[in-house]
Motif scaffolding. Structure first.
Motif, PDB file in Angstrom:
ATOM      1  N   ARG A  61     -88.478 -75.038 -19.161  1.00 16.01           N
ATOM      2  CA  ARG A  61     -88.534 -74.252 -17.926  1.00 16.01           C
ATOM      3  C   ARG A  61     -87.393 -73.241 -17.819  1.00 16.01           C
ATOM      4  NH1 ARG A  61     -91.364 -76.576 -13.706  1.00 16.01           N
ATOM      5  NH2 ARG A  61     -89.631 -76.245 -12.309  1.00 16.01           N
ATOM      6  N   PHE A  65     -98.734 -76.368 -18.579  1.00 15.41           N
ATOM      7  CA  PHE A  65     -98.097 -77.498 -17.915  1.00 15.41           C
ATOM      8  C   PHE A  65     -98.837 -78.801 -18.197  1.00 15.41           C
ATOM      9  CE2 PHE A  65     -97.407 -73.651 -15.513  1.00 15.41           C
ATOM     10  CZ  PHE A  65     -96.084 -73.706 -15.105  1.00 15.41           C
ATOM     11  N   ALA A 119    -111.662 -78.151 -10.292  1.00 17.78           N
ATOM     12  CA  ALA A 119    -111.888 -79.561  -9.975  1.00 17.78           C
ATOM     13  C   ALA A 119    -113.202 -80.086 -10.559  1.00 17.78           C
ATOM     14  CB  ALA A 119    -111.870 -79.772  -8.461  1.00 17.78           C
ATOM     15  N   MET A 178     -97.029 -70.236 -20.396  1.00 20.02           N
ATOM     16  CA  MET A 178     -96.604 -71.618 -20.159  1.00 20.02           C
ATOM     17  C   MET A 178     -97.810 -72.492 -19.832  1.00 20.02           C
ATOM     18  SD  MET A 178     -93.361 -73.153 -18.486  1.00 20.02           S
ATOM     19  CE  MET A 178     -93.114 -74.900 -18.357  1.00 20.02           C
ATOM     20  N   ARG A 210    -105.720 -68.975 -19.852  1.00 17.03           N
ATOM     21  CA  ARG A 210    -105.046 -68.201 -18.806  1.00 17.03           C
ATOM     22  C   ARG A 210    -103.716 -67.649 -19.315  1.00 17.03           C
ATOM     23  NH1 ARG A 210    -103.356 -71.247 -13.353  1.00 17.03           N
ATOM     24  NH2 ARG A 210    -102.079 -72.410 -14.814  1.00 17.03           N
ATOM     25  N   ASN A 239    -102.317 -77.223 -13.600  1.00 18.55           N
ATOM     26  CA  ASN A 239    -101.989 -76.243 -12.547  1.00 18.55           C
ATOM     27  C   ASN A 239    -102.905 -75.037 -12.511  1.00 18.55           C
ATOM     28  OD1 ASN A 239     -99.920 -77.955 -12.010  1.00 18.55           O
ATOM     29  ND2 ASN A 239     -98.306 -76.650 -12.822  1.00 18.55           N
ATOM     30  N   LEU A 240    -104.189 -75.232 -12.748  1.00 19.16           N
ATOM     31  CA  LEU A 240    -105.121 -74.113 -12.566  1.00 19.16           C
ATOM     32  C   LEU A 240    -105.189 -73.796 -11.074  1.00 19.16           C
ATOM     33  CD1 LEU A 240    -108.007 -75.083 -14.999  1.00 19.16           C
ATOM     34  CD2 LEU A 240    -106.226 -73.358 -15.307  1.00 19.16           C
ATOM     35  N   PHE A 241    -105.396 -72.509 -10.740  1.00 19.01           N
ATOM     36  CA  PHE A 241    -105.477 -72.122  -9.337  1.00 19.01           C
ATOM     37  C   PHE A 241    -106.732 -72.750  -8.738  1.00 19.01           C
ATOM     38  CE2 PHE A 241    -103.368 -68.305 -11.353  1.00 19.01           C
ATOM     39  CZ  PHE A 241    -102.096 -68.822 -11.154  1.00 19.01           C
ATOM     40  N   ALA A 242    -106.530 -73.670  -7.793  1.00 20.48           N
ATOM     41  CA  ALA A 242    -107.613 -74.527  -7.337  1.00 20.48           C
ATOM     42  C   ALA A 242    -108.683 -73.778  -6.544  1.00 20.48           C
ATOM     43  CB  ALA A 242    -107.043 -75.670  -6.494  1.00 20.48           C
ATOM     44  N   HIS A 243    -108.313 -72.631  -5.946  1.00 21.37           N
ATOM     45  CA  HIS A 243    -109.263 -71.906  -5.096  1.00 21.37           C
ATOM     46  C   HIS A 243    -109.981 -70.821  -5.870  1.00 21.37           C
ATOM     47  CE1 HIS A 243    -105.769 -69.435  -5.344  1.00 21.37           C
ATOM     48  NE2 HIS A 243    -106.256 -68.494  -4.558  1.00 21.37           N
ATOM     49  N   LEU A 273    -106.850 -63.241 -13.246  1.00 22.25           N
ATOM     50  CA  LEU A 273    -105.873 -62.875 -12.205  1.00 22.25           C
ATOM     51  C   LEU A 273    -104.636 -62.156 -12.749  1.00 22.25           C
ATOM     52  CD1 LEU A 273    -105.338 -63.160  -9.113  1.00 22.25           C
ATOM     53  CD2 LEU A 273    -103.927 -65.125  -9.680  1.00 22.25           C
ATOM     54  N   GLY A 274    -104.003 -62.757 -13.741  1.00 24.10           N
ATOM     55  CA  GLY A 274    -102.780 -62.161 -14.283  1.00 24.10           C
ATOM     56  C   GLY A 274    -103.036 -60.819 -14.943  1.00 24.10           C
ATOM     57  N   ARG A 319     -91.708 -63.067 -17.612  1.00 16.51           N
ATOM     58  CA  ARG A 319     -92.539 -64.276 -17.535  1.00 16.51           C
ATOM     59  C   ARG A 319     -93.944 -64.010 -18.038  1.00 16.51           C
ATOM     60  NH1 ARG A 319     -90.451 -66.040 -11.821  1.00 16.51           N
ATOM     61  NH2 ARG A 319     -88.761 -67.453 -12.383  1.00 16.51           N
ATOM     62  N   ALA A 320     -94.420 -62.779 -17.838  1.00 14.44           N
ATOM     63  CA  ALA A 320     -95.755 -62.445 -18.324  1.00 14.44           C
ATOM     64  C   ALA A 320     -95.794 -62.512 -19.852  1.00 14.44           C
ATOM     65  CB  ALA A 320     -96.160 -61.056 -17.834  1.00 14.44           C
ATOM     66  N   LEU A 325     -88.005 -70.676 -14.848  1.00 15.76           N
ATOM     67  CA  LEU A 325     -88.462 -71.467 -13.699  1.00 15.76           C
ATOM     68  C   LEU A 325     -87.285 -72.324 -13.240  1.00 15.76           C
ATOM     69  CD1 LEU A 325     -92.104 -72.608 -14.603  1.00 15.76           C
ATOM     70  CD2 LEU A 325     -91.398 -70.913 -12.923  1.00 15.76           C
TER      71      LEU A 325
END
Ligand SMILES: Nc1ncnc2c1ncn2[C@@H]1O[C@H](COP(=O)(O)OP(=O)(O)O)[C@@H](O)[C@H]1O
Ligand SMILES: [Mg+2]
Lengths: 222, 258
Positions: free
Chosen positions: B61, B99, B151, B97, B165, B103-107, B116-117, B92-93, B66
């Motif tokens: 990290r 994890f 999910a 990373m 991602r 930690n996928l974007f849940a929405h 997105l990125g 960071r781009a 981070l």
């Protein structure tokens, strides 16, 4: 028995109530979101401001805030909100301002409780792909926080609808003002109260039901 | 693309991609990273191994900031890590990373997660971003899941989406923090295979993992950490068959008996 109602503009009064509620809802959602952003942000000055704002404003009675907009902002500081001296317009706008100032503190806290349901890993993953702090908040954290906050925000919205009656304190012609007038003129205390109460239930009950359904629908599955 | 086996020997000093020099970090009284010196060459795959709490995650990290460090220097592709702001976001781009907990974007749907990125950071136009996202999802074997939400996917599928991602940003280096530790055993291989393929394609990778099979087949080097220090560095073969330090021997005897 209901004849006397025809002498009063019941619909007009409730329409004012609806307008107060809607404008204040939009305003306090925006300002409340900004406050929540400040409270979770990295800038100490903004965090301090957000915290102070919420803790002060939510502990002042709404009546005092509404009276302050009239006595303090208008009569002392001459803030006239572009109403050109038209008293009805002025008082309406001052009330909306007061309701926004007050309700946004609760919106902020409802949102913050929503933000706390978003796992830290979501924000970390967002930072890790190179999103800025604002983007992390806007694109990842807040959308999930809003979905988790629909329940608490519904309560805030319903409370706001009922709180619009406080605008009567500075003479806005909304439902409570009309009620007071009707009670003074007619010997129908119970009936009048019942009619006004029913009006509010008609406004708030569907809000609760619809938002309850929306809340379930948009809930984030983890 | 350089082949991994070639990169192993041809580590030129000019081609250092990630360099940590005397890095120190504390969490309160805990000295979690102690004088860490570590250099990773372009195209190199380094496996970091060590007992729980030894500082492996923290090390990972710090490389994309981070976590901040107390002293020392970290450079990526010759440039020191920016402290904050736009420059840090840009860096960071360039550092992917992955994890332990995906930690996928849940929405967002799987496809949106990978787009997105590209759209918000790389400013790629939407059609191009989608094309690339779909290609990457196919590459990691979850192309048919593009329109589902995280999910709805198994852990193994989610982790492969997380890899896609990260890859969508065209990172210079990929960090993996125990990418298979949260997975059911039958899903571990599907993720390791994707990582193995990445290694073969020449991606520079820092992988915290206890998967010895992966380390042996894909890593150029194993770094063994204990108590916030790098205790031993060796090739996978040397490390697993003939560890030098007592800490490593002790640690290996424990994980080998399970
Ligand atoms: N945010 C934190 N605050 C305080 N202590 C932490 C934090 N993160 C990790 N630690 C501690 O630092 C040590 C190293 O943690 P970590 O890097 O996660 O180890 P590893 O990944 O090797 O298991 C552990 O003792 C852990 O409890
Ligand atoms: Mg760890």
């Amino acid at each position: 028995m209901f004849d006397f109602l025809e002498d009063y503009d019941l619909l007009g009064a409730f329409w004012t109530t609806v307008q107060l509620a809607l404008l204040s809802a939009v305003g306090s959602l925006i300002w409340g979101t900004l406050l929540a952003g400040m409270r979770v942000g990295p800038v100490p000055l903004m965090r301090g401001f957000g915290t102070a704002y919420v803790n002060i404003v939510r502990n002042i009675p709404l009546t005092v805030i509404i009276l302050f907009t009239s006595l303090g902002l208008y009569q002392t500081l001459n803030v006239s909100l572009g109403a050109d001296g038209v008293v009805e317009t002025l008082n309406f706008r001052l009330s909306v301002l007061g309701l926004i100032a007050y309700t946004s503190a609760f919106v902020c806290e409802a949102l913050r409780s929503g933000i706390n349901t978003v796992p830290v890993g979501q924000a970390e993953a967002a930072r890790a792909i190179g999103l800025s702090f604002g983007q992390v908040l806007r694109l990842v954290v807040l959308p999930q926080a809003f979905r988790a906050s629909v329940g608490p925000l519904t309560n805030v919205l319903i409370a706001l609808t009922k709180n619009t009656t406080v605008a009567a304190a500075i003479g806005v012609a909304e439902a409570a003002t009309l009620m007071k007038k009707m009670i003074e003129n007619e010997a129908q205390l119970l009936l009048i109260s019942a009619v006004i109460a029913l009006g509010f239930v008609i406004l708030t009950l569907p809000t609760g039901l619809i938002l309850g359904w929306v809340g379930k629908k948009v809930a984030v599955k983890r | 693309m350089t082949e991994v086996s070639v990169a192993k020997d041809a580590v030129a000093a000019t081609d250092d991609l990630v360099v940590l020099k005397s890095v120190n970090k504390h969490f309160g009284a805990l000295h979690v990273l102690q004088d860490i010196d570590l250099t990773i060459a372009r195209g190199e795959v380094v496996v970091v191994i060590g007992p729980s709490g030894s500082g492996k995650s923290t090390l990972c990290r710090t490389i994309n900031r981070l976590e901040t460090i107390d002293s020392g220097d970290i450079t990526i592709d010759g440039k020191p890590l920016p402290a904050e702001g736009k420059a840090l976001a840009r860096l960071r781009a360039d550092v992917g990373m992955v994890f332990q907990s995906f930690n996928l974007f849940a929405h967002k749907t799987v496809l949106e997660n990978v787009m997105l990125g590209q759209i918000k950071v790389r400013k790629t136009d939407k059609a191009k971003a989608e094309e690339k996202a779909r290609a990457l999802l196919d590459r990691v074997g979850v192309g048919t899941q593009a329109d589902k939400y995280p999910a709805q996917l198994s852990g193994g599928q989610q982790q492969r989406v997380a890899i896609a991602r990260a890859l969508a940003m065209d990172p210079k280096v990929m960090l993996f923090d125990e990418p298979t530790s949260a997975l059911d055993p039958e899903m571990i291989n599907e993720v390791l295979e994707v990582m193995q393929q990445l290694a073969r394609d020449g991606m520079t990778m820092i992988v915290v993992t206890h998967e010895m099979g992966f380390a042996r087949s894909a890593a150029n080097r194993v770094v063994f950490m204990a108590d916030g220090r790098i205790v031993e560095e060796a090739t996978p073969d040397q490390f697993f068959s003939n560890p030098r330090s007592d800490r490593a021997k002790d640690f290996l005897s424990k994980i080998l008996h399970h």
